[in-house]
Design a protein around this motif. Structure first.
Motif, PDB file in Angstrom:
ATOM      1  N   LEU A 194     -11.123  -3.548  -3.628  1.00 13.62           N
ATOM      2  CA  LEU A 194      -9.951  -3.026  -4.332  1.00 13.62           C
ATOM      3  C   LEU A 194     -10.308  -2.600  -5.752  1.00 13.62           C
ATOM      4  O   LEU A 194      -9.782  -1.600  -6.246  1.00 13.62           O
ATOM      5  N   GLY A 240     -11.350   1.066  -6.577  1.00 16.36           N
ATOM      6  CA  GLY A 240     -10.375   2.136  -6.682  1.00 16.36           C
ATOM      7  C   GLY A 240     -10.417   3.130  -5.528  1.00 16.36           C
ATOM      8  O   GLY A 240      -9.703   4.117  -5.536  1.00 16.36           O
ATOM      9  N   PHE A 299      -9.780   2.342  -2.250  1.00 13.39           N
ATOM     10  CA  PHE A 299      -8.962   1.940  -1.107  1.00 13.39           C
ATOM     11  C   PHE A 299      -7.649   1.346  -1.593  1.00 13.39           C
ATOM     12  O   PHE A 299      -7.582   0.738  -2.649  1.00 13.39           O
ATOM     13  N   GLU A 300      -6.619   1.496  -0.765  1.00 11.89           N
ATOM     14  CA  GLU A 300      -5.359   0.839  -1.089  1.00 11.89           C
ATOM     15  C   GLU A 300      -5.263  -0.492  -0.349  1.00 11.89           C
ATOM     16  O   GLU A 300      -5.928  -0.710   0.676  1.00 11.89           O
ATOM     17  N   LEU A 301      -4.451  -1.373  -0.887  1.00 14.79           N
ATOM     18  CA  LEU A 301      -4.341  -2.738  -0.384  1.00 14.79           C
ATOM     19  C   LEU A 301      -4.086  -2.799   1.120  1.00 14.79           C
ATOM     20  O   LEU A 301      -4.706  -3.594   1.827  1.00 14.79           O
ATOM     21  N   HIS A 335       1.313  -0.380   5.661  1.00 18.67           N
ATOM     22  CA  HIS A 335       1.304   0.581   4.561  1.00 18.67           C
ATOM     23  C   HIS A 335       2.713   0.809   4.003  1.00 18.67           C
ATOM     24  O   HIS A 335       2.909   0.770   2.774  1.00 18.67           O
ATOM     25  N   ARG A 343       3.729  -0.068   0.229  1.00 14.70           N
ATOM     26  CA  ARG A 343       4.048   1.070  -0.637  1.00 14.70           C
ATOM     27  C   ARG A 343       5.505   1.045  -1.076  1.00 14.70           C
ATOM     28  O   ARG A 343       5.937   1.909  -1.848  1.00 14.70           O
TER      29      ARG A 343
END
Length: 128
Positions: free
Chosen positions: A30, A33, A35-37, A122, A126
């Motif tokens: 993470l 920067g 990839f998203e959680l 996701h 989000r």
């Protein structure tokens, strides 16, 4: 993506907390920067059966496989690998100081034409 698998020899259970290591790997991914959680998956699998080099009972290994989706540059992938390997080298430092340990890391890019997935996490992460 990414999906990270740590395969390790069973004799490492007494040496290292694999759940904590999985958390360290996730945080390193993470921090990159890239990839998203909701995309990160890290798991560790203990190999109960293995044969290493000269069969010395102290021989041990950890093999870290990183699979990522397409779209990152070679520079980004190299930077990710270097960050992960630096963290792993630190975490396995005591073992690397002994003559019975092998550590490996490989990053593979997944062909998007041959990868199918659905992820309901996701939308939740989000805020949608």
């Amino acid at each position: 993506m990414p999906h990270i698998t740590v395969e390790y020899s069973a004799n490492l259970d007494a040496e290292l907390n694999m759940t904590a290591l999985c958390g360290d790997i996730k945080r390193t991914l993470l921090a990159s920067g890239l990839f998203e959680l909701g995309a990160v998956r890290v798991r560790a699998f203990k190999a109960e059966a293995y044969a290493i080099t000269d069969d010395h009972p102290a021989n041990a290994f950890a093999d870290v496989s990183v699979r990522i989706g397409a779209g990152r540059s070679d520079v980004e992938k190299k930077r990710l690998g270097e960050a992960l390997f630096a963290m792993l080298t630190e975490r396995f430092g005591a073992l690397l100081g002994q003559p019975h340990f092998a550590l490996s890391l490989e990053i593979r890019e997944i062909d998007p034409e041959l990868s199918w997935k659905k992820n309901s996490m996701h939308a939740r992460l989000r805020g949608k």
